[in-house]
Design a protein around this motif. Structure first.
Motif, PDB file in Angstrom:
ATOM      1  N   GLN A 153      40.202  31.891 -31.337  1.00  0.00           N
ATOM      2  CA  GLN A 153      41.678  31.778 -30.896  1.00  0.00           C
ATOM      3  C   GLN A 153      41.685  31.786 -29.074  1.00  0.00           C
ATOM      4  O   GLN A 153      42.942  31.077 -28.324  1.00  0.00           O
ATOM      5  N   ARG A 154      40.950  32.752 -28.681  1.00  0.00           N
ATOM      6  CA  ARG A 154      40.963  32.895 -27.683  1.00  0.00           C
ATOM      7  C   ARG A 154      40.672  31.930 -26.257  1.00  0.00           C
ATOM      8  O   ARG A 154      40.980  31.526 -25.442  1.00  0.00           O
ATOM      9  N   VAL A 155      39.409  31.603 -27.136  1.00  0.00           N
ATOM     10  CA  VAL A 155      39.207  30.748 -26.699  1.00  0.00           C
ATOM     11  C   VAL A 155      39.428  29.112 -26.356  1.00  0.00           C
ATOM     12  O   VAL A 155      40.239  28.438 -25.326  1.00  0.00           O
ATOM     13  N   TYR A 156      40.400  28.925 -27.762  1.00  0.00           N
ATOM     14  CA  TYR A 156      41.362  27.419 -27.549  1.00  0.00           C
ATOM     15  C   TYR A 156      42.439  27.367 -27.006  1.00  0.00           C
ATOM     16  O   TYR A 156      43.249  26.509 -26.198  1.00  0.00           O
ATOM     17  N   ALA A 157      43.059  28.678 -26.804  1.00  0.00           N
ATOM     18  CA  ALA A 157      44.352  29.300 -26.120  1.00  0.00           C
ATOM     19  C   ALA A 157      43.730  29.065 -24.530  1.00  0.00           C
ATOM     20  O   ALA A 157      44.471  28.306 -23.399  1.00  0.00           O
ATOM     21  N   GLU A 158      42.629  29.657 -23.740  1.00  0.00           N
ATOM     22  CA  GLU A 158      41.873  29.043 -22.445  1.00  0.00           C
ATOM     23  C   GLU A 158      41.821  27.742 -22.132  1.00  0.00           C
ATOM     24  O   GLU A 158      42.367  26.970 -21.347  1.00  0.00           O
ATOM     25  N   TRP A 173      43.960  15.168 -23.308  1.00  0.00           N
ATOM     26  CA  TRP A 173      44.201  16.120 -22.063  1.00  0.00           C
ATOM     27  C   TRP A 173      42.046  16.107 -22.312  1.00  0.00           C
ATOM     28  O   TRP A 173      41.252  16.234 -23.218  1.00  0.00           O
ATOM     29  N   VAL A 174      42.349  16.535 -21.010  1.00  0.00           N
ATOM     30  CA  VAL A 174      40.410  16.531 -20.476  1.00  0.00           C
ATOM     31  C   VAL A 174      40.594  17.869 -19.475  1.00  0.00           C
ATOM     32  O   VAL A 174      41.091  18.133 -18.761  1.00  0.00           O
ATOM     33  N   VAL A 175      39.274  18.564 -19.856  1.00  0.00           N
ATOM     34  CA  VAL A 175      38.908  19.918 -19.216  1.00  0.00           C
ATOM     35  C   VAL A 175      37.874  19.456 -18.193  1.00  0.00           C
ATOM     36  O   VAL A 175      36.408  19.477 -18.910  1.00  0.00           O
ATOM     37  N   ASP A 219      43.288  15.984 -29.361  1.00  0.00           N
ATOM     38  CA  ASP A 219      45.252  16.379 -30.302  1.00  0.00           C
ATOM     39  C   ASP A 219      45.596  17.590 -29.921  1.00  0.00           C
ATOM     40  O   ASP A 219      45.069  18.562 -30.271  1.00  0.00           O
ATOM     41  N   ARG A 220      46.357  17.653 -28.231  1.00  0.00           N
ATOM     42  CA  ARG A 220      46.309  18.903 -27.627  1.00  0.00           C
ATOM     43  C   ARG A 220      47.947  19.548 -28.544  1.00  0.00           C
ATOM     44  O   ARG A 220      47.382  20.897 -29.208  1.00  0.00           O
ATOM     45  N   GLY A 221      48.360  18.813 -29.483  1.00  0.00           N
ATOM     46  CA  GLY A 221      49.738  19.708 -30.391  1.00  0.00           C
ATOM     47  C   GLY A 221      48.930  20.288 -31.626  1.00  0.00           C
ATOM     48  O   GLY A 221      49.150  21.315 -31.828  1.00  0.00           O
ATOM     49  N   LYS A 222      47.921  20.066 -32.064  1.00  0.00           N
ATOM     50  CA  LYS A 222      47.196  20.509 -33.036  1.00  0.00           C
ATOM     51  C   LYS A 222      45.952  21.484 -32.739  1.00  0.00           C
ATOM     52  O   LYS A 222      46.423  22.574 -33.317  1.00  0.00           O
TER      53      LYS A 222
END
Ligand code: CMP
Length: 238
Positions: A153-158, A173-175, A219-222
């Motif tokens: 979850q820390r990875v997703y938050a990052e 959204w894109v990294v 899907d950023r919200g998801k």
């Protein structure tokens, strides 16, 4: 930010945007300019230099090390950012190390020039306060994440923090580009294997999509929901 060898100017830095062209020219001419290769150390934690560094081109990792030598990345700074301001302000040893993560062109400003600017120009001082506020907020968030989230979850938050809106497709959204796994691992206090697994496990559902060097958040919200729901679940178990 444009940085031709002929144009060694601090014009593009938002910290200094209140300065006139003449002032920018004068400050720029008093800086030393240096190119650092990828992997080169720019400054060492606990060293006593006081210069302030302005990144014209490239990217720099701000890192600290545990007693056991484990590297923790506190932040990544890119073109238009500066670092090394703390020692100039409080005259204490460097709070962290800084390493170029790509070839980087950097203006090095002597501490007295920096502190004179902050003292003389309220707008520069206020921009600096905004930047310090941002560092405090981000550090607080990371402390919360370390205390309440599991590694995936820390990875997703990052990833959510790194992602920018895709200019071509609204809502996407894109990294861009996805940093190497070990860099994300160092930012989230986990291993590169865990980062790899956390990202890969969202490919089948289509929530994340890899295209070349970029990672798309479909899907950023998801993804935000996943981080929040697992956070609640994790806290509930305590
Ligand atoms: N938690 C942090 N987040 C972002 N940048 C930091 C953090 N800690 C230290 N730095 C930067 O790393 C620099 C190391 O040298 P200084 O202590 O002079 O100034 C520091 C800041 O510019």
């Amino acid at each position: 930010m444009n940085s031709n060898a002929a144009e060694k100017s601090l014009r593009g830095f938002s910290l200094l945007r209140c300065l006139s062209d003449e002032e920018i020219k004068s400050v720029s001419s008093r800086c030393r300019w240096r190119t650092y290769n990828r992997g080169e150390t720019i400054l060492d934690k606990d060293s006593t230099s006081r210069d302030v560094f302005f990144i014209l081109r490239g990217a720099v990792a701000i890192v600290s090390f545990s007693g056991a030598g484990r590297e923790v990345t506190l932040a990544t700074r890119k073109a238009g950012d500066f670092f090394g301001e703390l020692a100039a302000i409080d005259e204490k040893p460097r709070s962290a190390s800084a390493t170029a993560v790509e070839k980087s062109e950097i203006a090095i400003m002597a501490p007295d020039i920096f502190t004179d600017l902050v003292r003389d120009r309220a707008d520069v001082g206020f921009m600096l306060l905004q930047r310090l506020a941002d560092v405090i907020r981000t550090s607080g968030l990371r402390i919360m994440e370390l205390s309440t989230l599991q590694a995936a979850q820390r990875v997703y938050a990052e990833l959510l923090r790194m992602a920018q809106p895709d200019v071509a497709v609204p809502g996407l959204w894109v990294v861009r580009p996805l940093p190497p796994m070990h860099e994300i691992a160092s930012l989230t206090s986990t291993t590169r294997e865990t980062v790899n697994r956390a990202i890969s496990q969202l490919y089948p559902s289509g929530l994340l999509k890899r295209k070349g060097r970029n990672l798309f958040l479909m899907d950023r919200g998801k993804l935000e929901e996943i981080v929040q729901s697992l956070q609640a679940h994790h806290n509930g178990r305590k």
